[in-house]
Design a protein around this motif. Structure first.
Motif, PDB file in Angstrom:
ATOM      1  N   THR A 147      41.756  32.734  46.233  1.00 56.98           N
ATOM      2  CA  THR A 147      42.885  33.623  45.972  1.00 56.98           C
ATOM      3  C   THR A 147      42.690  34.124  44.726  1.00 56.98           C
ATOM      4  N   CYS A 148      41.921  33.305  43.572  1.00 60.50           N
ATOM      5  CA  CYS A 148      41.706  33.608  42.296  1.00 60.50           C
ATOM      6  C   CYS A 148      40.686  34.616  42.048  1.00 60.50           C
TER       7      CYS A 148
ATOM      8  N   ARG B 266      42.336  37.979  43.143  1.00 59.86           N
ATOM      9  CA  ARG B 266      43.189  38.529  42.323  1.00 59.86           C
ATOM     10  C   ARG B 266      42.272  39.360  41.218  1.00 59.86           C
TER      11      ARG B 266
ATOM     12  N   ILE C  60      41.173  42.675  42.687  1.00 59.78           N
ATOM     13  CA  ILE C  60      42.060  43.691  42.686  1.00 59.78           C
ATOM     14  C   ILE C  60      42.217  44.228  41.164  1.00 59.78           C
ATOM     15  N   SER C  61      42.272  43.148  40.386  1.00 62.53           N
ATOM     16  CA  SER C  61      42.635  43.641  39.050  1.00 62.53           C
ATOM     17  C   SER C  61      41.119  44.653  38.503  1.00 62.53           C
TER      18      SER C  61
ATOM     19  N   ASP D  71      41.755  47.874  40.284  1.00 62.66           N
ATOM     20  CA  ASP D  71      42.874  48.767  39.712  1.00 62.66           C
ATOM     21  C   ASP D  71      42.586  49.390  38.331  1.00 62.66           C
TER      22      ASP D  71
END
Length: 213
Positions: free
Chosen positions: A19-20, A23, A26-27, A30
């Motif tokens: 999960t880390c 994220r 995705i960061s 973006d």
């Protein structure tokens, strides 16, 4: 992305390492997309200032999308290496490291045989506890019954005391002696009845006695 379960790491960090990493991915995605939009807007402003440039906004957008695809492919390749590094070195707990709440397992090591024995002992104790609980309930019920009988006996004794007092006040004999005499007389009558009954049975069995009759 890797989907290897990392339960111990999840227990330690409070989140799954996957999960880390997701994220972070995705960061970065973006941030890359926002950065290219800024670069595209700067290019468009520069083109507007150049007379007769011949480059349209749609061509700039196509070039931006191609560049985004190229950069994204290179980024995915690099991120796979970074993911392996994070999972194996940064977010991985070594086998010789224990959490504080798990250190008790070092002091108290139990094999499967010991665990099964403990389970059997627990079941045996539960069965024994249920049996003792039922026995206790039965004893309590018997105690309550004895209390009720004792209360009735107390009433009877109080009645006898009252009767004895009345007899003494009216000059009669002792009530207890009277009852003792009645009991002796009753026993004598019972003995006499048994003797007569035996003689009666003998007469029925003796054929000579029938002829005499």
């Amino acid at each position: 992305m890797s989907f290897v379960p990392m339960c111990y790491e999840t227990q330690f960090f409070g989140f799954t390492p996957q999960t880390c990493i997701l994220r972070l991915y995705i960061s970065f995605q973006d941030y890359l997309f926002d950065m290219l939009l800024v670069v595209e807007s700067v290019i468009l402003k520069k083109i507007e200032k150049v007379p007769n440039c011949g480059i349209s906004r749609s061509e700039v957008r196509q070039s931006t999308e191609k560049y985004l695809t190229f950069v994204n492919d290179r980024f995915n390749q690099l991120f796979q290496r970074m993911e392996q590094c994070l999972l194996k070195m940064v977010l991985k707990i070594p086998r010789n490291v224990l959490l504080p709440e798990d250190k008790v397992h070092i002091e108290f090591l139990y094999s499967k045989e010991k665990f099964d024995a403990l389970q059997n002992d627990t079941k045996s104790l539960q069965t024994q506890y249920k049996a003792e609980s039922l026995a206790t309930q039965a004893l309590l019920a018997e105690l309550e019954e004895q209390k009720a009988i004792q209360a009735e006996l107390g009433k009877i004794l109080a009645w006898f005391d009252g009767m004895d007092k009345i007899c003494r006040e009216h000059g009669n004999i002792d009530l207890l002696e009277s009852f003792a005499f009645m009991v002796q007389t009753s026993k004598k009558l019972q003995s006499t009845v048994k003797t007569i009954d035996k003689k009666h049975k003998k007469l029925k069995l003796d054929p000579t006695s029938k002829k005499l009759l």
